[in-house]
Design a protein around this motif. Sequence first.
Motif, PDB file in Angstrom:
ATOM      1  N   LEU A  77      10.969   2.958 -11.178  1.00  0.00           N
ATOM      2  CA  LEU A  77      10.584   2.305  -9.987  1.00  0.00           C
ATOM      3  C   LEU A  77       9.522   2.957  -8.962  1.00  0.00           C
ATOM      4  CD1 LEU A  77      14.021   0.314  -9.135  1.00  0.00           C
ATOM      5  CD2 LEU A  77      11.784  -0.494  -9.954  1.00  0.00           C
ATOM      6  N   VAL A  78      10.031   4.233  -8.663  1.00  0.00           N
ATOM      7  CA  VAL A  78       9.238   5.022  -7.994  1.00  0.00           C
ATOM      8  C   VAL A  78       7.742   5.414  -8.638  1.00  0.00           C
ATOM      9  CG1 VAL A  78       8.879   7.544  -7.102  1.00  0.00           C
ATOM     10  CG2 VAL A  78      11.191   6.342  -7.083  1.00  0.00           C
ATOM     11  N   PHE A  79       7.527   5.668  -9.936  1.00  0.00           N
ATOM     12  CA  PHE A  79       6.366   5.652 -10.617  1.00  0.00           C
ATOM     13  C   PHE A  79       5.654   4.278 -10.613  1.00  0.00           C
ATOM     14  CE2 PHE A  79       4.035   4.659 -14.785  1.00  0.00           C
ATOM     15  CZ  PHE A  79       3.373   5.608 -14.760  1.00  0.00           C
ATOM     16  N   GLY A  80       6.328   3.129 -10.560  1.00  0.00           N
ATOM     17  CA  GLY A  80       5.632   2.004 -10.160  1.00  0.00           C
ATOM     18  C   GLY A  80       4.675   1.660  -9.029  1.00  0.00           C
ATOM     19  N   VAL A  81       5.701   2.415  -7.912  1.00  0.00           N
ATOM     20  CA  VAL A  81       5.282   2.326  -6.513  1.00  0.00           C
ATOM     21  C   VAL A  81       3.934   3.479  -6.257  1.00  0.00           C
ATOM     22  CG1 VAL A  81       5.705   2.684  -4.271  1.00  0.00           C
ATOM     23  CG2 VAL A  81       7.379   1.297  -5.643  1.00  0.00           C
ATOM     24  N   ILE A  82       4.235   4.466  -6.982  1.00  0.00           N
ATOM     25  CA  ILE A  82       3.157   5.554  -6.883  1.00  0.00           C
ATOM     26  C   ILE A  82       1.913   4.881  -7.404  1.00  0.00           C
ATOM     27  CG2 ILE A  82       2.614   7.841  -7.475  1.00  0.00           C
ATOM     28  CD1 ILE A  82       5.369   8.657  -7.223  1.00  0.00           C
ATOM     29  N   CYS A  83       1.882   4.433  -8.569  1.00  0.00           N
ATOM     30  CA  CYS A  83       0.949   3.970  -9.482  1.00  0.00           C
ATOM     31  C   CYS A  83       0.164   2.904  -8.409  1.00  0.00           C
ATOM     32  CB  CYS A  83       1.066   3.512 -10.742  1.00  0.00           C
ATOM     33  SG  CYS A  83       1.576   4.670 -11.828  1.00  0.00           S
ATOM     34  N   ALA A  84       0.770   2.028  -7.965  1.00  0.00           N
ATOM     35  CA  ALA A  84       0.028   0.921  -7.047  1.00  0.00           C
ATOM     36  C   ALA A  84      -0.679   1.502  -5.841  1.00  0.00           C
ATOM     37  CB  ALA A  84       1.117  -0.052  -6.625  1.00  0.00           C
ATOM     38  N   PHE A  85       0.014   2.618  -5.417  1.00  0.00           N
ATOM     39  CA  PHE A  85      -0.652   3.043  -4.050  1.00  0.00           C
ATOM     40  C   PHE A  85      -2.247   3.799  -4.475  1.00  0.00           C
ATOM     41  CE2 PHE A  85       3.176   2.826  -1.450  1.00  0.00           C
ATOM     42  CZ  PHE A  85       2.596   2.389  -0.337  1.00  0.00           C
ATOM     43  N   GLN A  86      -2.077   4.128  -5.868  1.00  0.00           N
ATOM     44  CA  GLN A  86      -3.498   4.750  -6.182  1.00  0.00           C
ATOM     45  C   GLN A  86      -4.771   3.694  -6.339  1.00  0.00           C
ATOM     46  OE1 GLN A  86      -3.134   8.115  -6.807  1.00  0.00           O
ATOM     47  NE2 GLN A  86      -1.188   7.574  -6.319  1.00  0.00           N
ATOM     48  N   VAL A  87      -4.261   2.309  -6.174  1.00  0.00           N
ATOM     49  CA  VAL A  87      -5.376   1.111  -6.002  1.00  0.00           C
ATOM     50  C   VAL A  87      -5.650   1.034  -4.643  1.00  0.00           C
ATOM     51  CG1 VAL A  87      -5.914  -1.344  -6.325  1.00  0.00           C
ATOM     52  CG2 VAL A  87      -4.645   0.240  -8.002  1.00  0.00           C
ATOM     53  N   ASN A  88      -4.756   0.717  -3.632  1.00  0.00           N
ATOM     54  CA  ASN A  88      -4.886   0.514  -2.263  1.00  0.00           C
ATOM     55  C   ASN A  88      -3.560   0.352  -1.282  1.00  0.00           C
ATOM     56  OD1 ASN A  88      -4.198  -2.187  -2.437  1.00  0.00           O
ATOM     57  ND2 ASN A  88      -6.135  -2.683  -3.185  1.00  0.00           N
ATOM     58  N   PRO A  89      -3.393   0.714  -0.294  1.00  0.00           N
ATOM     59  CA  PRO A  89      -2.294   0.466   0.526  1.00  0.00           C
ATOM     60  C   PRO A  89      -1.390  -1.080   0.107  1.00  0.00           C
ATOM     61  CG  PRO A  89      -3.733   1.468   1.860  1.00  0.00           C
ATOM     62  CD  PRO A  89      -4.603   0.913   0.760  1.00  0.00           C
ATOM     63  N   THR A  90      -2.454  -2.178   0.283  1.00  0.00           N
ATOM     64  CA  THR A  90      -1.815  -3.436   0.091  1.00  0.00           C
ATOM     65  C   THR A  90      -0.965  -3.529  -1.353  1.00  0.00           C
ATOM     66  OG1 THR A  90      -3.687  -4.638   1.286  1.00  0.00           O
ATOM     67  CG2 THR A  90      -2.290  -5.974  -0.353  1.00  0.00           C
ATOM     68  N   ALA A  91      -1.502  -3.140  -2.249  1.00  0.00           N
ATOM     69  CA  ALA A  91      -0.953  -2.939  -3.719  1.00  0.00           C
ATOM     70  C   ALA A  91       0.265  -2.244  -3.718  1.00  0.00           C
ATOM     71  CB  ALA A  91      -1.871  -2.654  -5.020  1.00  0.00           C
ATOM     72  N   GLY A  92       0.339  -1.268  -2.997  1.00  0.00           N
ATOM     73  CA  GLY A  92       1.447  -0.266  -2.851  1.00  0.00           C
ATOM     74  C   GLY A  92       2.687  -0.901  -2.069  1.00  0.00           C
ATOM     75  N   PHE A  93       2.429  -1.395  -1.011  1.00  0.00           N
ATOM     76  CA  PHE A  93       3.454  -2.273  -0.369  1.00  0.00           C
ATOM     77  C   PHE A  93       3.931  -3.382  -1.117  1.00  0.00           C
ATOM     78  CE2 PHE A  93       1.340   0.044   3.417  1.00  0.00           C
ATOM     79  CZ  PHE A  93       2.777   0.845   3.767  1.00  0.00           C
ATOM     80  N   LEU A  94       3.014  -4.043  -1.856  1.00  0.00           N
ATOM     81  CA  LEU A  94       3.626  -5.136  -2.833  1.00  0.00           C
ATOM     82  C   LEU A  94       4.459  -4.692  -3.766  1.00  0.00           C
ATOM     83  CD1 LEU A  94       0.501  -7.348  -3.100  1.00  0.00           C
ATOM     84  CD2 LEU A  94       2.675  -8.164  -2.383  1.00  0.00           C
ATOM     85  N   ALA A  95       4.181  -3.232  -4.186  1.00  0.00           N
ATOM     86  CA  ALA A  95       4.975  -2.712  -5.364  1.00  0.00           C
ATOM     87  C   ALA A  95       6.337  -2.464  -4.799  1.00  0.00           C
ATOM     88  CB  ALA A  95       4.372  -1.450  -5.903  1.00  0.00           C
ATOM     89  N   ILE A  96       6.526  -1.979  -3.455  1.00  0.00           N
ATOM     90  CA  ILE A  96       7.692  -1.543  -2.842  1.00  0.00           C
ATOM     91  C   ILE A  96       8.498  -2.937  -2.731  1.00  0.00           C
ATOM     92  CG2 ILE A  96       8.802  -1.074  -0.618  1.00  0.00           C
ATOM     93  CD1 ILE A  96       6.561   1.208  -0.163  1.00  0.00           C
ATOM     94  N   ALA A  97       7.956  -3.925  -2.284  1.00  0.00           N
ATOM     95  CA  ALA A  97       8.690  -5.188  -2.302  1.00  0.00           C
ATOM     96  C   ALA A  97       8.859  -5.704  -3.647  1.00  0.00           C
ATOM     97  CB  ALA A  97       7.505  -6.361  -1.519  1.00  0.00           C
ATOM     98  N   VAL A  98       8.452  -5.600  -4.513  1.00  0.00           N
ATOM     99  CA  VAL A  98       8.840  -6.077  -6.120  1.00  0.00           C
ATOM    100  C   VAL A  98      10.021  -5.389  -6.472  1.00  0.00           C
ATOM    101  CG1 VAL A  98       8.288  -6.088  -8.574  1.00  0.00           C
ATOM    102  CG2 VAL A  98       6.575  -6.928  -6.682  1.00  0.00           C
ATOM    103  N   ALA A  99       9.899  -3.815  -6.383  1.00  0.00           N
ATOM    104  CA  ALA A  99      11.125  -3.200  -6.726  1.00  0.00           C
ATOM    105  C   ALA A  99      12.507  -3.451  -5.786  1.00  0.00           C
ATOM    106  CB  ALA A  99      10.758  -1.609  -6.196  1.00  0.00           C
TER     107      ALA A  99
END
Length: 304
Positions: free
Chosen positions: A106-128
């Motif tokens: 789950l942490v890996f998934g969030v970190i990868c999303a933040f590599q694209v942009n903050p919006t994707a990163g926070f969406l990944a946190i919400a999914v987790a």
Amino acid sequence: MKNTKLFAYLQLTRPANVITAIADIWAGFAIAGAWDYMATNWIYGDQQFWWNLLWLSLSTIGLYAGGVAFNDVADADLDAIERPERPIPSGRASKKTAFWMSSLLLVFGVICAFQVNPTAGFLAIAVAACAVLYDYWGKHQRILGPINMGLCRSGNLLLGIGVAPEVLEKIWPVGLLPLIYVAAITMISRGEVHGKNRKALFAGGAMYASIFVAIFGLAYLESPGYLQVIPFLALLGYMIFPPLAKAIRTQEPKFIGKSVKAAVISLIIVNAALASAFSGWPIGIVVLLLLPISLWLAKKFAVT
């Protein structure tokens, strides 16, 4: 191979299902217009597109695999009674190790999303967060449970659209489609162990039908070539309705399980239809290429 520790931990991640999550991301790119942009600018070698696609594909792998593995951690005691063959109750996988593996994924998934942009990163946190909430609480709620599970998949599609935050702000209601579809699967799946859930099966079928209408409507609104979505919807109907009809007729857990399995794998077709609706049939075919991979993995690993 099936006796190795590695295979046991891979079983926890449901590899065939993970492929369906990648399809969410690819369809999200289509909805965001990213595939169209790449097709227009391919001659210049837009490397950023491929990096974004890679990062978000890796993100969803981590999020989905971590979420479903946590499900087995949360259900270890119940599985010891109802499904003792599963990796943790059978002793082939350690509950403690599975917990840490799930957390790291789950942490890996969030970190990868933040590599694209903050919006994707926070969406990944919400999914987790939605995934863990479902694993430990949502699945026990008769009404909120299916909605909770649907939000996981909805967030995953929005994660793909998040590659273009300005588009996400306008088109986010499309996330209701996977929510409805997965909520239907979750309702139907409650009969996998004991059967006898005819009302849920009929309700799930009606929810499936609403997805067909919605996707065709979106195709009509988004593209003058909207009829190109029909083959994808026809394939989807062929995949999900015959197993569902048999489950309704027999009311047996075995056939309910097969209906659930078909619907989960068919998430790829749902995404291919969405991609076709927004970016044309060639991109729909690109997404659909994930289907044989998922079907092959479904022969090696359990889907439900």
